[in-house]
Design a protein around this motif. Sequence first.
Motif, PDB file in Angstrom:
ATOM      1  N   THR A  99     -11.137   2.156   1.156  1.00  0.00           N
ATOM      2  CA  THR A  99     -10.948   1.151   2.199  1.00  0.00           C
ATOM      3  C   THR A  99      -9.875   1.573   3.216  1.00  0.00           C
ATOM      4  OG1 THR A  99     -10.232  -1.124   2.627  1.00  0.00           O
ATOM      5  CG2 THR A  99      -9.331  -0.070   0.673  1.00  0.00           C
ATOM      6  N   PRO A 100     -10.113   1.313   4.512  1.00  0.00           N
ATOM      7  CA  PRO A 100      -9.074   1.579   5.521  1.00  0.00           C
ATOM      8  C   PRO A 100      -7.798   0.773   5.287  1.00  0.00           C
ATOM      9  CG  PRO A 100     -11.219   1.256   6.569  1.00  0.00           C
ATOM     10  CD  PRO A 100     -11.388   0.886   5.125  1.00  0.00           C
ATOM     11  N   LEU A 101      -7.913  -0.336   4.534  1.00  0.00           N
ATOM     12  CA  LEU A 101      -6.733  -1.169   4.268  1.00  0.00           C
ATOM     13  C   LEU A 101      -5.763  -0.511   3.298  1.00  0.00           C
ATOM     14  CD1 LEU A 101      -8.282  -4.765   4.126  1.00  0.00           C
ATOM     15  CD2 LEU A 101      -7.024  -3.674   5.988  1.00  0.00           C
ATOM     16  N   ILE A 102      -6.114   0.680   2.800  1.00  0.00           N
ATOM     17  CA  ILE A 102      -5.161   1.457   2.002  1.00  0.00           C
ATOM     18  C   ILE A 102      -3.895   1.705   2.825  1.00  0.00           C
ATOM     19  CG2 ILE A 102      -5.990   3.750   2.723  1.00  0.00           C
ATOM     20  CD1 ILE A 102      -5.159   2.857  -0.898  1.00  0.00           C
ATOM     21  N   SER A 103      -4.042   1.637   4.135  1.00  0.00           N
ATOM     22  CA  SER A 103      -2.919   1.888   5.044  1.00  0.00           C
ATOM     23  C   SER A 103      -1.803   0.860   4.908  1.00  0.00           C
ATOM     24  CB  SER A 103      -3.412   1.908   6.492  1.00  0.00           C
ATOM     25  OG  SER A 103      -3.965   0.642   6.835  1.00  0.00           O
ATOM     26  N   LEU A 104      -2.079  -0.289   4.270  1.00  0.00           N
ATOM     27  CA  LEU A 104      -1.058  -1.323   4.090  1.00  0.00           C
ATOM     28  C   LEU A 104      -0.031  -0.939   3.038  1.00  0.00           C
ATOM     29  CD1 LEU A 104      -3.292  -4.555   4.211  1.00  0.00           C
ATOM     30  CD2 LEU A 104      -1.836  -3.613   6.033  1.00  0.00           C
ATOM     31  N   LEU A 105      -0.369   0.041   2.194  1.00  0.00           N
ATOM     32  CA  LEU A 105       0.554   0.458   1.123  1.00  0.00           C
ATOM     33  C   LEU A 105       1.574   1.444   1.688  1.00  0.00           C
ATOM     34  CD1 LEU A 105      -2.039   0.905  -1.785  1.00  0.00           C
ATOM     35  CD2 LEU A 105      -0.450  -1.000  -1.456  1.00  0.00           C
ATOM     36  N   THR A 106       2.398   0.985   2.572  1.00  0.00           N
ATOM     37  CA  THR A 106       3.250   1.881   3.355  1.00  0.00           C
ATOM     38  C   THR A 106       4.411   2.485   2.567  1.00  0.00           C
ATOM     39  OG1 THR A 106       4.410  -0.095   4.151  1.00  0.00           O
ATOM     40  CG2 THR A 106       2.704   0.834   5.578  1.00  0.00           C
ATOM     41  N   SER A 107       4.628   2.029   1.323  1.00  0.00           N
ATOM     42  CA  SER A 107       5.668   2.640   0.483  1.00  0.00           C
ATOM     43  C   SER A 107       5.085   3.654  -0.501  1.00  0.00           C
ATOM     44  CB  SER A 107       6.432   1.557  -0.288  1.00  0.00           C
ATOM     45  OG  SER A 107       7.229   0.791   0.585  1.00  0.00           O
ATOM     46  N   LEU A 108       3.790   3.906  -0.373  1.00  0.00           N
ATOM     47  CA  LEU A 108       3.117   4.814  -1.303  1.00  0.00           C
ATOM     48  C   LEU A 108       3.650   6.237  -1.148  1.00  0.00           C
ATOM     49  CD1 LEU A 108       0.870   3.857  -3.240  1.00  0.00           C
ATOM     50  CD2 LEU A 108      -0.798   4.884  -1.676  1.00  0.00           C
TER      51      LEU A 108
END
Length: 387
Positions: A99-108
């Motif tokens: 999913t493109p929303l993986i981008s929300l995990l900005t501390s990854l």
Amino acid sequence: MLPSILSFLLSSFFLFNTKNLVAVALTSPQDISALKAFKASVKPSSIQPWSCLASWDFTTDPCAFPRRTHFICGITCSPDSTRVTQLTLDPAGYSGQLTPLISLLTSLTILDLVDNNFYGPIPSSISSLINLQTLTLSSNSFSGAVPNSITNLKSLESLDFSHNYLSGYLPKTMNSMSSLRRLDLSYNKLTGPLPKLPYNLLELALKANSLSGSLSKSSFDGLARIEVVELSENLFTGTLEPWFFLLPALQQVDLANNSLTRVEISKPSNASSDLVAVDLGFNKIEGNAPLHFADYPLLASLSLRYNRLRGTIPLEYSRKRSLRRLFLDGNFLIGKPPPAFFAADTSVSGSLGDNCLQACPGSFQLCMPSQKPSSVCKQAYGGKPRF
């Protein structure tokens, strides 16, 4: 007395709340949204009951402890339990799109989906993961191009997209990935030339693609730390120039199964080099066996098999104490092989077979397979080989 009672009440209040933190929502709402979207993009039929994703139950907080029944694996959280810092899935055969929303995990800092069945494009929004240090999507079924936006990941140290179906050219601005140490895009369908590479790279693996063109010095410019270059099974052509083997930290080179036509080698400066293994087999290399390989002090394995080499085997090869494996089979080498290869104390294994050599003792494994028929050798040398 009053201050003492007040102090006791305050400490009791904080103790009570600390003990009951498990009931409080800790994880950032944007991280929860990302995890929900990630799971929703995976086909339910591919989520086995025993798998990590099966335990992702969003009726509980993902980062709350203890995780005995829910979110038992797959994620790691920050010390304060507010952000997801690692997403490392088990190889359970999950199928779906990333999913493109993986981008929300900005501390990854780590994203690892190795050995599953994810497919479709790698979303360009992955470039928002600015703290990412390790990105491993190998052994899936991702397709499409390597997103250009990936070069925005300035903290990335390891990138592995090997064993997928990625196609197209490599991003032109890969050299801007200043933290990258390890790059593996092997076993894809990538095409075009090598771009300028990240200057801090230690390991480069692009095996089994359809990359083409010559190996340009500009691609490797400034790579003072590169140790491993694995570019076999591509379509590289032209001459491998002297600068290549003079890369100061180079240890292992595999350029087998390409279409290189010539190799030019200089002596290492001050007889200093860390080069240990070279494989240039199954190319179209012409000329004599490169003499200066014997000047690399640590070289232990050399393969020039199945090329178009002519002339004699350099005597210097047989005098090289560090050499343990030598494959010169499948060429058009002539003359007598150096007798030191057949001495009782020799430590060299490999093959000198399928050449045009004279007096290569058939009782020695090194001379197997047998030499070419004399008619083939005469034709290769325009009528008569010059023994």
